[in-house]
Design an enzyme around this catalytic site. Structure first.
Site, PDB file in Angstrom:
ATOM      1  N   CYS A   1       0.830  -1.200   0.000  1.00 19.42           N
ATOM      2  CA  CYS A   1       0.000   0.000   0.000  1.00 19.42           C
ATOM      3  C   CYS A   1       0.874   1.265   0.000  1.00 19.42           C
ATOM      4  O   CYS A   1       1.640   1.467  -0.929  1.00 19.42           O
ATOM      5  CB  CYS A   1      -0.993  -0.021   1.166  1.00 19.42           C
ATOM      6  SG  CYS A   1      -2.358   1.160   0.981  1.00 19.42           S
TER       7      CYS A   1
ATOM      8  N   HIS B   1      -3.798  -4.649  -0.169  1.00 24.29           N
ATOM      9  CA  HIS B   1      -3.326  -5.244   1.089  1.00 24.29           C
ATOM     10  C   HIS B   1      -3.424  -6.763   1.007  1.00 24.29           C
ATOM     11  O   HIS B   1      -4.512  -7.315   1.214  1.00 24.29           O
ATOM     12  CB  HIS B   1      -4.179  -4.756   2.260  1.00 24.29           C
ATOM     13  CG  HIS B   1      -3.961  -3.333   2.632  1.00 24.29           C
ATOM     14  ND1 HIS B   1      -3.018  -2.943   3.561  1.00 24.29           N
ATOM     15  CD2 HIS B   1      -4.566  -2.197   2.217  1.00 24.29           C
ATOM     16  CE1 HIS B   1      -3.057  -1.628   3.700  1.00 24.29           C
ATOM     17  NE2 HIS B   1      -3.981  -1.157   2.889  1.00 24.29           N
TER      18      HIS B   1
ATOM     19  N   GLU C   1      -2.541  -8.895   3.174  1.00 23.49           N
ATOM     20  CA  GLU C   1      -2.928  -9.418   4.492  1.00 23.49           C
ATOM     21  C   GLU C   1      -4.422  -9.298   4.757  1.00 23.49           C
ATOM     22  O   GLU C   1      -4.941  -9.887   5.704  1.00 23.49           O
ATOM     23  CB  GLU C   1      -2.135  -8.701   5.602  1.00 23.49           C
ATOM     24  CG  GLU C   1      -2.593  -7.313   5.963  1.00 23.49           C
ATOM     25  CD  GLU C   1      -2.134  -6.200   5.022  1.00 23.49           C
ATOM     26  OE1 GLU C   1      -2.356  -5.031   5.364  1.00 23.49           O
ATOM     27  OE2 GLU C   1      -1.555  -6.532   3.958  1.00 23.49           O
TER      28      GLU C   1
END
Length: 206
Positions: free
Chosen positions: A82, A188, A190
């Site tokens: 990001c 992202h 994650e």
């Protein structure tokens, strides 16, 4: 394969979610606040949310910007996520021109609504397609297109040779990059379910 991954902690975002995601896919990751400790790791990740200039100032206060440059020169795998991806570039137009880490040639610009094919809201928030433009170790075992989670108002502009993937939001933009041992993802991983976890697992296996 080594799983010694350093997550650079400069006070930008929920870094524990990145640590937890790596743990979930079987790799040990630790937060790194001390610039002198970064070189001890085999791989490093620069996450981040928020403003470009503030993040760069914080990295400089910690002398982490120089530690990152030395780390990448060593040839060890490095991943920006990001804002962390945007910081890899020369400069950003966010709130005036700010210099970045200058690891990849290019700049960061705000989405230009005047060029949008259809009216869309900024920031770009939510799930969107990531269309890979070439094959690297980080997108091994992934499809040509995958859906990941985005939150951003700015995107990178760089030479096509650095592009790893593109996405569409108003127009096509570069959403992932690769320059030798340096990788960057605008979304992202994650927060991106199976596809994102595969990316992190691939990074851990480098």
């Amino acid at each position: 394969m080594s799983s010694n991954i350093g997550i650079i902690d400069y006070g930008a975002g929920n870094l524990q979610s990145v640590v937890n995601a790596f743990k979930f896919v079987g790799f040990e990751a630790k937060l790194v606040k001390n610039a002198d400790e970064l070189a001890k790791f085999d791989k490093a990740v620069l996450p981040g949310v928020g403003a470009f200039a503030l993040a760069m100032n914080r990295l400089k206060e910690l002398n982490m910007h120089e530690a990152i440059k030395e780390f990448t020169k060593s040839g060890k795998p490095f991943l920006g996520i990001c804002l962390g991806m945007q910081l890899l570039f020369d400069e950003s137009d966010e709130f005036g021109v700010s210099k970045g880490l200058e690891l990849i040639s290019g700049r960061v610009k705000k989405f230009n609504e005047a060029e949008f094919k259809t009216p869309l809201k900024i920031p770009h928030i939510g799930w969107n397609g990531l269309n890979f433009t070439r094959q690297t170790a980080l997108n091994a075992n992934l499809g040509a297109s995958e859906y990941l989670y985005f939150v951003h108002s700015y995107h990178v502009v760089c030479e096509p040779k650095f592009a790893l993937a593109t996405s569409e939001y108003g127009y096509e933009f570069i959403s992932a990059v690769c320059a030798d041992n340096i990788y960057g993802f605008q979304p992202h991983p994650e927060k991106s379910s199976d596809a994102g976890l595969k990316i992190l697992r691939n990074f851990g296996r480098l």
